[in-house]
Write an enzyme that holds these catalytic residues in place. Structure first.
Site, PDB file in Angstrom:
ATOM      1  N   ASP A 447     -12.011 -33.270 -40.827  1.00  0.00           N
ATOM      2  CA  ASP A 447     -11.785 -34.387 -39.812  1.00  0.00           C
ATOM      3  C   ASP A 447     -13.066 -34.316 -39.018  1.00  0.00           C
ATOM      4  OD1 ASP A 447     -10.680 -36.355 -38.136  1.00  0.00           O
ATOM      5  OD2 ASP A 447      -9.860 -34.679 -36.625  1.00  0.00           O
ATOM      6  N   ARG A 626     -19.130 -44.097 -30.564  1.00  0.00           N
ATOM      7  CA  ARG A 626     -17.763 -44.527 -30.875  1.00  0.00           C
ATOM      8  C   ARG A 626     -17.800 -45.746 -29.864  1.00  0.00           C
ATOM      9  NH1 ARG A 626     -12.075 -41.217 -30.594  1.00  0.00           N
ATOM     10  NH2 ARG A 626     -10.782 -42.915 -31.183  1.00  0.00           N
ATOM     11  N   ASP A 815      -8.442 -30.532 -36.367  1.00  0.00           N
ATOM     12  CA  ASP A 815      -7.968 -30.108 -35.037  1.00  0.00           C
ATOM     13  C   ASP A 815      -6.565 -30.340 -34.811  1.00  0.00           C
ATOM     14  OD1 ASP A 815      -7.484 -32.591 -35.003  1.00  0.00           O
ATOM     15  OD2 ASP A 815      -8.777 -33.098 -33.005  1.00  0.00           O
ATOM     16  N   ASN A 818      -2.756 -35.470 -36.088  1.00  0.00           N
ATOM     17  CA  ASN A 818      -2.809 -36.307 -37.213  1.00  0.00           C
ATOM     18  C   ASN A 818      -3.054 -35.823 -38.517  1.00  0.00           C
ATOM     19  OD1 ASN A 818      -1.742 -38.437 -35.523  1.00  0.00           O
ATOM     20  ND2 ASN A 818      -3.886 -39.062 -34.925  1.00  0.00           N
TER      21      ASN A 818
END
Length: 1298
Positions: A447, A626, A815, A818
């Site tokens: 991730d 981001r 982490d 999801n």
């Protein structure tokens, strides 16, 4: 007779029906009696054998028992319960019979003629149906559903002690131990028999105790019961949560502090819950009531924002009226999400560990060899004239030699040692059997946020949009005006709450709210707020005091206050969140939207979106930032709150005004670089699987070297063609212009394409389309994929499954948020979160960085090698002893009990256990250890060792008989212990030596384990065993000889020769194992054999060979309705590029003239210019294929329908020293790279945006806007300003729109 349940699902099983047969039962009883009960043991081992022997097959409808077999070949026997009264299910079909498997109820479906899973009530409901049952259920319906779905209880039973003892005792291993103990007791070898018996009893006791402990702990943790307010027949009543049934209406207090005991859909009010048990993220999540719409079917997996799940804690709520929130129960017991989690723990999929299956196969081979040894032993004892007892017992004893009795315990000890070492590194293992699986890992999927990069985002700046134009980027949002809509969006578009006096919620929302320095105030159950004429649960306002801003004092107006009235929480399916607000004193309501820029732009009016939206967004994301967009929509001032509340989310969001961009910074963790480098050096592939923007993911992948510098990234985009009755899949392969290894910046592109050294990047939409429409292409994308962005949680699972289908062994590292599904799906999942959802992953690291991944792989390799070492030592020890015993059986003698004790206790028990207590080697090498126990090299290693030891036995056997003092052995039937003999004494000493040599040779260290000397206990034992063996060989004493039944050779020279043979055997076997088998066969011959003779073996190896040999693929710039392609070739002495553009292809960009530089020193038609033009032409043509209209319309209607006309400006070059009309034979593009700093340089500059406003570095983000406005047609490299060196020309930025 048979059928399928859960057809075409992950848990598909075959099912067969059986009914009791008296005749078969009678024959089975007779067989059990004839075999002395042995056949009964077989019946207890296999349910399929038992059912076929006692029952007869019948149609499923008539079955009394069913036999189920899943895709893992696991077998389940279940009782069928007949229900003649016919309870009615939710679809009004009488349930005639059912069975329960893995806590799930399967009912007979007369239409499908098979058993099907019991349907949940929500599978048949529309959204409006939930609002029709607000008054609750009637008693008759409650009774029916209680019979149908059972009590609302996650019941985990703890098996009785006697059942567990009986189940363990019937294990084949313990049955063999019982056989050994009985046989040795009859032979009066009671000392070791007692030790084996005690060991077995302790092992069974420990296993039973551990099983009951785990079941009790799981039962105590998962069992939950509380009092619940329920509406039954319109009246409120207090019931136990166990009595809840699907369809019940429960009342949840707004004060919070309630643990949910079922899955329920909110129909009135909102609430904030903690779902850390399910998601691993212990942050508040807002749940909203489901809209009353009768055209939309409820989807459990897609509308999670309306569902309050079992096991989650309600922190606080907001009632529509009164003090309670209404929710409709939809799932109870094991059918809830929490129940699914418990079922995954109770019934995990079996580990596909090849070592275990090979070990069982080897046992069968050993037993077969034992039968041959038994026949030989029986023949020799009969030939020598032995008694019946000697013939039978000594022959039966041969079987105890061929199976190492302590080997299963040794394999368990290996895992325990590894688990202890992992704990020292703060890596906690839930299932120790997964450790060995890490030894064969060849792909690691990461991730991004919180795993490769820091979990917390920092605000880098905000870029406001006014009149469809981006303003100067501000690093400090407090410098913007308080009436800025962008600031008000940051203040209101969130789901933050105050919990115990602290602002709590999504960390990103907390960071943004803290950055603007506003205040939040909650008003629960305060009634009507007179300032707004309605209840205002949440109010936000700027601080009433003064604050410094840009050198002057800013004071917030006293009446500036905004009420947050309704919230649509962030939903990953739509990638945005929405709030409905009202400003104090205003007439109209306002809607604020925040989320992914692409999604926000799709809801906005085109005229409010800046024309350079795409290029600006691309510029930020390509630097690893981001980006979040915000929008605002004022509602009609005549709307009343009831009308606003009735509007759908789509109505609220459409035709909004674009407000601007919020830029967040996510730094790569310092530990990421070293871990990625170590994995790549070991030839382990790394993949990024993230929900973030694809350009941000690519930038982070480049920065942390997850994408290697010499690899070219090809971005894959897919779309279904809507112009046909059967939509076809169109796929485009595009180059990112700012890639360091692309055709503009670096000549490495030539080599990378020619050597097929390219990787793919795609988003979740493309991945889903390819997965659903082209399986062959999906395999290629997954094989070469490096960046998978905008991936939904279920798509991460699909990606891991596809990798496994290709034969990959995969680690998923996330982490915990999801990632739970992917963590469970991978061969080894590593959670970097200590939250409760870490139960989904076999491994949890307390150090929240990926530095644990290389160590875990090294530990897995060490554990796998230790397992091989234990097996090889056990087999070598048993068979060297067997060969020694069979040789002395030839003359009619055997070892004494004390000799057996010496070898069994002193030389075998400790090394087979402690041989696995070696830690992993410090270096992770490329070549993976052997994974197949029955492959050539492990078998050759053991067989060659046995051969060399046998040569030593035979040589000494004849050598001792040649001595002048030799006295032949005389056999005396029935004598115990037998008379000592020179042959037996010498062979016994050599067998002791063989045990010590096997321990030294097979306990090797490098390249996967640390040296033997680091294993303290094993090192001490080795020294002691060597000393003891030499002592027994040289020491001469009558008492010593009598105790061990020795006949010591009288010659010291002979005894020294025996010691010399031992030393030679040790040295030769060590050199043979380390230098020949490992150094030559394993390190050199085996790789050569795999490449030149065997060839690709696994699916991914065959696919990789196909991709390397497939000319013209991937078709960069080539698609089904586009003929343009780039042909790249290498010529001797020079690099040349050729752009092929067929004249039959017509695009708007081809009609434009390519401007050339007028600078006298520039090379006309230079390589960099040609290639940049070619790349731009290709990308434009690829984009043109998406448009159904004319090429001119495509220029006007690109991503957002803006009317931007891309400009074409050649990248400035340094002055050439050659004639301007002559292209040099060799051209270096390294000078161009000087103008483009690396990603790490960009990151350092971006960091400076957090400095005070007076610092000139804080203007970095705004430099792009300044250059955007200037738009020079030609710009020379100067390096005098940071902006020019960092950003290049503004034309370069516009070209990325294409």
């Amino acid at each position: 007779m048979s059928g399928l349940v859960n057809k075409d699902q992950a848990d598909e099983m075959t099912v067969e029906g059986f009914a009791f047969s008296p005749l078969k039962c009678l024959l089975t009883v007779f067989t059990v009696v004839l075999t002395g009960g042995l056949f009964l043991i077989l019946l207890t081992w296999r349910a399929d054998i038992k059912l076929n022997c006692v029952y007869t097959k019948v149609p499923l409808k008539e079955a009394k028992k069913v036999l189920l077999k899943d895709k893992f070949e696991q077998i389940f026997e279940e009782d069928v319960v007949c229900n003649p009264s016919g309870d009615f299910s939710n679809n009004a079909t009488p349930i005639c019979s059912f069975f329960i498997n893995k806590k799930i109820k399967y009912v007979w479906d007369s239409g499908a003629r098979t058993f099907v899973k019991l349907k949940n009530v929500d599978e048949f409901m529309k959204q409006s149906d939930f609002h029709k049952c607000k008054e609750g259920l009637g008693q008759l319906t409650v009774t029916d559903r209680l019979h149908e779905y059972g009590p609302n209880l996650i019941k985990i039973s703890v098996p009785p002690v006697l059942y567990l003892v009986f189940h363990e005792a019937l294990n084949p291993f313990y049955l063999f131990q019982a056989y050994t103990v009985i046989l040795w007791s009859i032979q009066m070898y009671w000392k070791f028999a007692v030790i084996i018996a005690i060991t077995s009893v302790l092992s069974v006791t420990a296993s039973v105790w551990e099983t009951r402990k785990q079941n009790r702990n799981l039962r105590d943790k998962m069992k939950s019961e509380s009092s619940v307010s329920v509406l039954r027949n319109g009246a409120q009543t207090e019931l136990s949560s166990v009595a809840l049934v699907p369809g019940d209406v429960i009342l949840l207090p707004t004060t919070g502090g309630v643990m949910m005991e079922c899955d329920a859909v909110l129909v009135e009010g909102t609430c904030v819950v903690n779902e850390s048990m399910l998601t691993g993220e212990s942050i508040p999540i807002t749940k909203i009531s489901i809209p009353d719409e009768d055209t939309i079917h409820f989807a459990y997996d897609l509308q999670r924002q309306h569902v309050v799940f079992c096991g989650t804690e309600i922190l606080q709520g907001k009632a529509q009226e009164g003090h309670f929130i209404k929710a409709v129960v939809i799932r109870t017991g094991f059918m809830t999400t929490k129940g699914e989690l418990v079922r995954a723990i109770l019934f995990p999929p079996p580990l596909d560990f090849q070592f275990h299956s090979d070990f069982l196969k080897s046992i069968y081979v050993f037993l077969s060899l034992g039968l041959i040894g038994m026949a030989y032993s029986l023949y020799m004892w009969i030939s020598n004239g032995g008694t019946i007892q000697e013939c039978l017992l000594n022959s039966l004893d041969i079987l105890t030699f061929v199976v190492p009795p302590i080997l299963p315990a040794a394999l368990t000890a290996n895992n325990a040692f590894a688990q202890k070492r992992l704990q020292k590194m703060e890596i906690f293992c839930l299932h120790s059997n997964h450790i060995c699986l890490c030894g064969g890992i060849d792909v690691v999927a990461f991730d991004k946020t919180g795993t490769l990069t820091e979990g917390n985002l920092d605000l880098a700046g905000v870029c406001e949009s006014k009149n469809a134009n981006f303003q100067e980027t501000q690093a400090d949002p407090t410098l913007l005006a308080l009436d800025s809509r962008l600031i008000q969006a940051m203040a209101t578009c969130h789901s933050l709450i105050e919990l115990k006096g602290e602002l709590t919620g999504n960390p990103l929302d907390v960071k943004l709210f803290d950055a603007i320095e506003w205040e939040l105030k909650e008003q629960h159950n305060m009634g009507i707020n007179p300032d707004y004429g309605m209840a205002t649960p949440t109010l936000v306002s700027p601080p009433k005091g003064s604050r410094n801003g840009s050198g002057h004092i800013k004071t917030a107006p006293s009446n500036l206050e905004i009420a947050i009235l309704k919230t649509y929480p962030f939903d990953s399916a739509v990638q945005r969140m929405t709030t409905v607000t009202k400003k104090k004193g205003a007439q109209q309501f306002d809607v604020y939207i925040k989320g992914a820029p692409e999604k926000i732009a799709s809801t906005c009016k085109p005229e409010t979106i800046p024309t350079d939206f795409s290029s600006t967004l691309m510029w930020y994301t390509k630097q690893g930032l981001r980006v979040i967009a915000a929008a605002h929509k004022p509602l009609n001032a005549n709307y009343k709150w009831k009308e606003v509340d009735d509007l759908t989310r789509s109505d609220l969001e459409q035709k909004a005004d674009f407000l601007g961009l919020i830029i967040m910074q996510n730094l790569v963790k310092a530990e990421t670089y070293a871990a990625i480098k170590e994995l790549h050096e070991a030839d382990i592939n790394t993949v990024m699987v993230t929900g973030d923007n694809i350009l941000t993911a690519i930038s982070v992948g480049r920065d942390c070297d997850l994408v290697k510098p010499d690899q070219t990234i090809i971005r894959v985009e897919a779309e279904l063609s809507p112009n046909t009755y059967t939509p076809s899949l169109n796929v485009a392969y595009m180059l990112e212009e700012n890639e360091k290894s692309n055709i503009v910046h670096d000549s490495n592109f030539i080599k990378s394409v020619q050597e097929k050294n390219y990787v793919f990047a795609c988003d979740g939409k493309t991945f889903g389309l390819i997965r659903n429409n082209d399986k062959a292409l999906l395999d290629r994308i997954v094989q070469r994929g490096k960046i998978f962005a905008r991936m939904l949680p279920e798509q991460k699972i699909h990606l891991i499954e596809c990798m496994k289908d290709l034969g990959r062994q995969v680690i998923m590292c996330g982490d915990g948020c999801n990632d739970c599904g992917a963590l469970k799906t991978a061969h080894a999942g590593i959670s970097l979160s200590m939250a409760e959802a870490s139960v989904a992953a076999p491994f949890t690291s307390r150090n929240v960085h990926i530095g644990c991944v290389p160590y875990l792989i090294r530990e897995g390799r060490a554990t796998m090698v230790s397992a091989f070492a234990s097996f090889k030592f056990g087999v070598a020890f048993c068979f060297t002893q067997l060969i020694a015993v069979l040789m002395i059986f030839y003359i009619g003698t055997e070892p004494s009990d004390n000799q057996y004790l010496v070898v069994d206790i002193g030389l075998a028990a400790l090394p087979i256990i402690m041989i696995g207590n070696c830690g992993p080697h410090e270096i992770l090498i490329k070549q993976k250890p052997m994974r197949h126990l029955l492959s050539f090299l492990p078998l050759f290693s053991v067989i060659s060792f046995l051969f060399f030891q046998t040569l030593g036995y035979v040589g000494v056997w004849f050598y001792v008989q040649m001595q002048s003092w030799f006295v032949p052995y005389k056999f005396e039937p029935g004598l115990w212990p037998p008379n000592p003999s020179y042959e037996q004494t010498c062979i016994f000493l050599l067998s002791c030596c063989a045990a010590v040599v096997a321990a030294i040779v097979f306990s090797k260290g490098s390249p996967y384990r640390k040296p033997l000397l680091t294993n303290g206990i094993m090192a001490v034992w080795t020294i002691a065993a060597v000393a003891a063996t030499i002592f027994m060989s040289l020491y001469e004493s009558q008492d010593f000889a009598e105790r061990l039944n020795f006949k010591i050779p009288p010659s010291m020279d002979f005894r020294l020769v025996i010691v010399g043979v031992m030393v030679f055997s040790c040295i030769f076997c060590y050199l043979w194992e380390i230098y020949f088998i490992d150094g030559v066969l394993f390190a050199k011959v085996l790789p050569w054999y795999k490449i030149h003779i065997r060839g690709p073996h696994l699916p991914f190896e065959r696919l990789e060979e196909e991709l390397r040999s497939k000319a013209g693929w991937p078709p960069i710039g080539d698609c089904k309705n586009n003929e343009i392609k780039i042909a790249v070739s290498m010529q001797s002495g020079s690099s040349s590029f050729r752009v092929t553009t067929p004249t039959t292809t017509t695009t708007s960009s081809q009609n434009k003239k390519t401007p050339t530089s007028s600078h006298p020193n520039e090379i006309q038609g230079g390589v960099a210019t040609q290639i940049r033009h070619a790349s731009r032409e290709v990308t434009r043509n690829i984009k043109n294929r998406w448009s159904a209209g004319s090429p001119q319309q495509e220029e006007e209607h690109h991503l957002l329908g803006a009317t931007e006309t891309p400009t074409v400006t050649p990248r400035p070059q340094r002055a050439a020293q050659t004639d301007k009309n002559t292209l040099p034979p060799s051209y270096s593009l390294s000078s161009i790279d000087d103008a483009t700093p690396s990603s790490s340089q960009l990151q350092r500059v971006i960091n400076n945006t957090l400095l005070p406003a007076h610092s000139h570095e804080s203007k970095m983000l705004s430099s792009w806007d300044q250059h955007q406005q200037a738009q020079p047609q030609t710009q020379h490299l100067s390096g005098s300003t940071a902006a020019t060196g960092l950003l290049g020309s503004s034309a370069d930025k516009k070209e990325t729109i294409c």
